[in-house]
Design a protein around this motif. Structure first.
Motif, PDB file in Angstrom:
ATOM      1  N   ASP A 109      51.672  33.723  38.317  1.00 11.95           N
ATOM      2  CA  ASP A 109      53.036  34.247  38.293  1.00 11.95           C
ATOM      3  C   ASP A 109      53.873  33.487  37.260  1.00 11.95           C
ATOM      4  OD1 ASP A 109      53.544  31.773  39.502  1.00 11.95           O
ATOM      5  OD2 ASP A 109      54.062  32.631  41.446  1.00 11.95           O
ATOM      6  N   ASP A 167      57.758  40.647  35.549  1.00 11.73           N
ATOM      7  CA  ASP A 167      56.509  40.513  36.298  1.00 11.73           C
ATOM      8  C   ASP A 167      56.216  41.872  36.924  1.00 11.73           C
ATOM      9  OD1 ASP A 167      54.524  40.081  38.228  1.00 11.73           O
ATOM     10  OD2 ASP A 167      55.270  38.076  38.717  1.00 11.73           O
ATOM     11  N   ASP A 220      61.304  37.207  36.461  1.00 10.86           N
ATOM     12  CA  ASP A 220      61.388  36.187  37.512  1.00 10.86           C
ATOM     13  C   ASP A 220      62.029  34.922  36.936  1.00 10.86           C
ATOM     14  OD1 ASP A 220      61.108  34.587  39.734  1.00 10.86           O
ATOM     15  OD2 ASP A 220      58.912  34.507  39.645  1.00 10.86           O
TER      16      ASP A 220
END
Length: 170
Positions: free
Chosen positions: A79, A115, A122
């Protein structure tokens, strides 16, 4: 005023001595001043880098895969937080190889893509990764920083790219 040959020779000699003294004078020591009006802020307001300072400009860095991909699978880069930490570790290694530290960083530019799992950028994840490297026990300083949301990076698996500028006294 009229100059005769002796006066002209003395005048030119004095200019030469003055020029030599300037050439031999030690250069003023370089200085990097980090400016932060709010000590609890995550980033600096500015960094003032004086002439005569060693500087390094790093190209945009992208994350490395978390682990080698399984056969036929796409690599996993994680991430935004994970990728931010990966990129900052790359920057740390590049700086160390040239005799710089993370404390020498004066400016970062972050390019953050949405994302796909979240459907948006993010920014909080980028900041969480950033906090692992700045205003820590290992590196109590921080940097001037800009963050841009971008439509995409070089490949869809990349969520953040970071450019860096470091400066230190010679």
């Amino acid at each position: 005023m009229l100059f005769n040959q002796t006066t002209a020779t003395r005048f030119l000699a004095s200019i030469g001595l003055a020029a030599s003294a300037l050439a031999l004078a030690p250069a003023a020591s370089a200085q990097v001043t980090k400016i932060q009006s709010n000590p609890s802020a995550l980033i600096l307001d500015a960094a003032d880098v004086k002439a005569g300072t060693d500087m390094i400009f790093l190209s945009g860095q992208l994350a490395s895969p978390i682990a080698p991909p399984a056969a036929g699978a796409a690599p996993d880069f994680g991430d935004t937080k994970t990728q931010t930490m990966s990129v900052l570790n790359k920057i740390k290694a590049l700086l160390a190889a040239r005799g710089y530290t993370m404390d020498d960083l004066v400016k970062l530019t972050l390019f953050v893509a949405a994302d796909p799992k979240l459907g948006k950028m993010d920014f909080a994840g980028a900041n969480e990764g950033f906090k692992m490297f700045f205003k820590t026990a290992d590196n109590p300083s921080t940097v001037a920083r800009s963050t841009f949301q971008v439509a995409a990076l070089v490949a869809p698996q990349f969520l953040i790219e970071i450019e860096a500028i470091a400066a230190k006294k010679r």
